[in-house]
Scaffold this active site. Structure first.
Site, mmCIF file in Angstrom:
data_model
loop_
_atom_site.group_PDB
_atom_site.id
_atom_site.type_symbol
_atom_site.label_atom_id
_atom_site.label_comp_id
_atom_site.label_asym_id
_atom_site.label_seq_id
_atom_site.Cartn_x
_atom_site.Cartn_y
_atom_site.Cartn_z
ATOM 1 C CB CYS A 57 -0.934 -0.012 1.197
ATOM 2 S SG CYS A 57 -1.948 -1.487 1.239
ATOM 3 C CG HIS B 192 -2.971 3.155 3.045
ATOM 4 N ND1 HIS B 192 -3.598 3.009 1.830
ATOM 5 C CD2 HIS B 192 -3.061 1.943 3.663
ATOM 6 C CE1 HIS B 192 -4.032 1.760 1.712
ATOM 7 N NE2 HIS B 192 -3.721 1.103 2.809
ATOM 8 C CG ASN C 161 -6.935 -0.854 1.772
ATOM 9 O OD1 ASN C 161 -6.280 -0.289 0.905
ATOM 10 N ND2 ASN C 161 -6.383 -1.523 2.766
HETATM 11 N N1 ACO Z 1 -18.675 -8.946 9.402
HETATM 12 C C1 ACO Z 1 -19.150 -9.313 10.593
HETATM 13 N N2 ACO Z 1 -18.386 -9.783 11.581
HETATM 14 C C2 ACO Z 1 -17.069 -9.868 11.338
HETATM 15 C C3 ACO Z 1 -16.495 -9.507 10.107
HETATM 16 C C4 ACO Z 1 -17.354 -9.038 9.115
HETATM 17 N N3 ACO Z 1 -16.929 -8.643 7.899
HETATM 18 N N4 ACO Z 1 -15.170 -9.690 10.176
HETATM 19 C C5 ACO Z 1 -14.896 -10.153 11.397
HETATM 20 N N5 ACO Z 1 -16.049 -10.273 12.111
HETATM 21 C C6 ACO Z 1 -16.230 -10.712 13.484
HETATM 22 C C7 ACO Z 1 -15.100 -11.589 13.954
HETATM 23 O O1 ACO Z 1 -15.319 -12.932 13.577
HETATM 24 C C8 ACO Z 1 -15.166 -11.395 15.444
HETATM 25 O O2 ACO Z 1 -16.197 -12.197 15.959
HETATM 26 P P1 ACO Z 1 -16.064 -12.858 17.436
HETATM 27 O O3 ACO Z 1 -15.964 -11.706 18.370
HETATM 28 O O4 ACO Z 1 -17.306 -13.637 17.540
HETATM 29 O O5 ACO Z 1 -14.802 -13.664 17.379
HETATM 30 C C9 ACO Z 1 -15.600 -9.945 15.590
HETATM 31 O O6 ACO Z 1 -16.193 -9.582 14.341
HETATM 32 C C10 ACO Z 1 -14.461 -8.995 15.910
HETATM 33 O O7 ACO Z 1 -13.419 -9.275 14.987
HETATM 34 P P2 ACO Z 1 -12.055 -8.518 15.045
HETATM 35 O O8 ACO Z 1 -11.155 -9.036 13.995
HETATM 36 O O9 ACO Z 1 -11.557 -8.499 16.438
HETATM 37 O O10 ACO Z 1 -12.558 -7.033 14.674
HETATM 38 P P3 ACO Z 1 -11.745 -5.698 14.664
HETATM 39 O O11 ACO Z 1 -12.450 -4.679 15.435
HETATM 40 O O12 ACO Z 1 -10.287 -5.920 14.918
HETATM 41 O O13 ACO Z 1 -11.900 -5.262 13.139
HETATM 42 C C11 ACO Z 1 -10.678 -5.216 11.087
HETATM 43 C C12 ACO Z 1 -11.377 -6.104 12.114
HETATM 44 C C13 ACO Z 1 -11.701 -4.305 10.464
HETATM 45 C C14 ACO Z 1 -10.065 -6.104 10.009
HETATM 46 C C15 ACO Z 1 -9.585 -4.396 11.795
HETATM 47 O O14 ACO Z 1 -8.790 -5.212 12.597
HETATM 48 C C16 ACO Z 1 -8.734 -3.669 10.826
HETATM 49 O O15 ACO Z 1 -9.169 -2.797 10.097
HETATM 50 N N6 ACO Z 1 -7.429 -3.970 10.798
HETATM 51 C C17 ACO Z 1 -6.533 -3.374 9.884
HETATM 52 C C18 ACO Z 1 -6.803 -3.939 8.542
HETATM 53 C C19 ACO Z 1 -5.941 -3.289 7.535
HETATM 54 O O16 ACO Z 1 -5.663 -2.124 7.577
HETATM 55 N N7 ACO Z 1 -5.491 -4.073 6.635
HETATM 56 C C20 ACO Z 1 -4.588 -3.579 5.722
HETATM 57 C C21 ACO Z 1 -4.784 -4.300 4.488
HETATM 58 S S1 ACO Z 1 -3.465 -4.096 3.439
HETATM 59 C C22 ACO Z 1 -3.011 -2.547 3.689
HETATM 60 O O17 ACO Z 1 -3.732 -1.644 3.435
HETATM 61 C C23 ACO Z 1 -1.733 -2.285 4.264
#
Ligand code: ACO
Length: 320
Positions: free
Chosen positions: A111, A247, A277
């Protein structure tokens, strides 16, 4: 270097969170609350390389140059149907730039590829190896998602954006970093094993895997640190920055960074709500929107900050 033209292009198809919840166990409430994303553009009938070329053509038009004035093309790109030829060579052909005196190369720094590419542009211009460089960031992130996996699919969108850069004195600060953490965000291309392959359990396909919480923490910590260091080193204060172009991975990441920096919301344009993203295209998409809508004006001071798989970061301060 200085940026003399910007352009962008997005696929027509807009997909809402509700549309995703028709086949994934997710909801508009969850995606909006956890990520800020409401919609994303997804490639359907378009060809990705045409989208990249469209963004490039718009940047060249905006620069006042013509395609034959371009003497170097760099394309930042993580996800792309073509492994070879590289996308910048395809863009060169589509733009009708005959060569041979226009080298083309692709950069994959996740990214952060746009910021890495821009830093490379500065080096090429400073050493006199190029005069007018086209830098394109084009991504079809939705192709590397497993469409049965709610964890990743909801986060991404497709898009392309480009700039034309030439010699100038806009760049105030640039810093690229890389810390070896190869397993926080991983995607492997599908590969056919050879008849000689003997290893057990070789991954022939691995859709995007991500340690979401770890990436979240790394992003907030590294960007807050990188930005503070950038302004200090440049002899500026945070108040001197007119636009923080970060980003766009998750609105909550950007809000946490903004709160750490204690800067007003108005200085942090966002597009993740509409585009998801778009990997390395997200910052040039923000830039092009800001320029075209007249919010980013000549002489404004901008700060670019990106993070991505690797784990890599890039921070740049420049005058528009
Ligand atoms: N819809 C519904 N529920 C979901 C989803 C979804 N799409 N995805 C995960 N869940 C659930 C999980 O299973 C979990 O359930 P549980 O509590 O029963 O186990 C619950 O939601 C919480 O999941 P977490 O992963 O803890 O949620 P979090 O608040 O951490 O959010 C997210 C997840 C959005 C991915 C976050 O961690 C995030 O944005 N991280 C950074 C991602 C990122 O920037 N990636 C970069 C990609 S590449 C780049 O750009 C560099």
């Amino acid at each position: 270097m200085k940026i003399i033209g910007t352009g962008s292009a997005l696929p027509k198809k807009i997909v809402t969170n509700d549309m995703l919840s028709e086949f994934l166990d997710t909801s508009d409430e969850w995606v909006t609350a956890r990520t800020g994303i409401n919609t994303r553009h997804i490639i359907t009938t378009e060809r990705f390389e045409d989208l990249a070329t469209e963004a490039a053509g718009r940047a060249i038009d905006a620069s006042g140059l013509c395609p034959d004035d371009i003497d170097f093309i760099i394309c930042s790109n993580v996800s792309n149907l073509y492994v070879t030829p590289h996308l910048s060579a395809i863009i060169q052909a589509n733009l009708g730039i005959k060569g041979p005196n226009c080298p083309t190369m692709d950069v994959n720094s996740a990214c952060v590829g746009f910021v890495y590419g821009l830093d490379l542009c500065d080096a090429l211009l400073t050493t006199g190896r190029a005069r007018n460089i086209l830098l394109v960031a084009a991504e079809e992130c939705t192709r590397f998602c497993d469409w049965n996996d709610r964890n990743c699919t909801v986060l991404f969108g497709d898009g392309a954006a480009a700039v034309v850069v030439t010699k100038g004195d806009s760049l105030i600060y640039s810093k690229l970093t890389s810390v070896p953490m190869p397993d926080v965000i991983v995607y492997k291309n599908p590969m056919e094993p050879t008849p000689y392959e003997t290893r057990e359990g070789i991954d022939t396909r691995m859709p995007l895997q991500m340690k979401g919480r770890e990436v979240f923490r790394m992003a907030v910590t590294s960007a807050s640190r990188d930005i503070s260091k950038a302004v200090d080193t440049a002899g500026l204060s945070l108040d001197d920055i007119d636009h923080f172009l970060l980003h766009q991975a998750n609105l909550r990441i950007n809000e946490a960074i903004r709160e750490n920096l204690k800067q007003p919301d108005s200085k942090f344009p966002t597009n993740v709500q509409r585009f998801g993203n778009t990997s390395s295209a997200s910052i040039p998409l923000l830039l092009d929107e800001g320029v075209r809508e007249g919010r980013i004006r000549r002489g404004d001071t901008m700060l670019f900050s990106a993070f991505g798989a690797g784990f890599v970061t890039g921070t740049m301060i420049l005058k528009y």
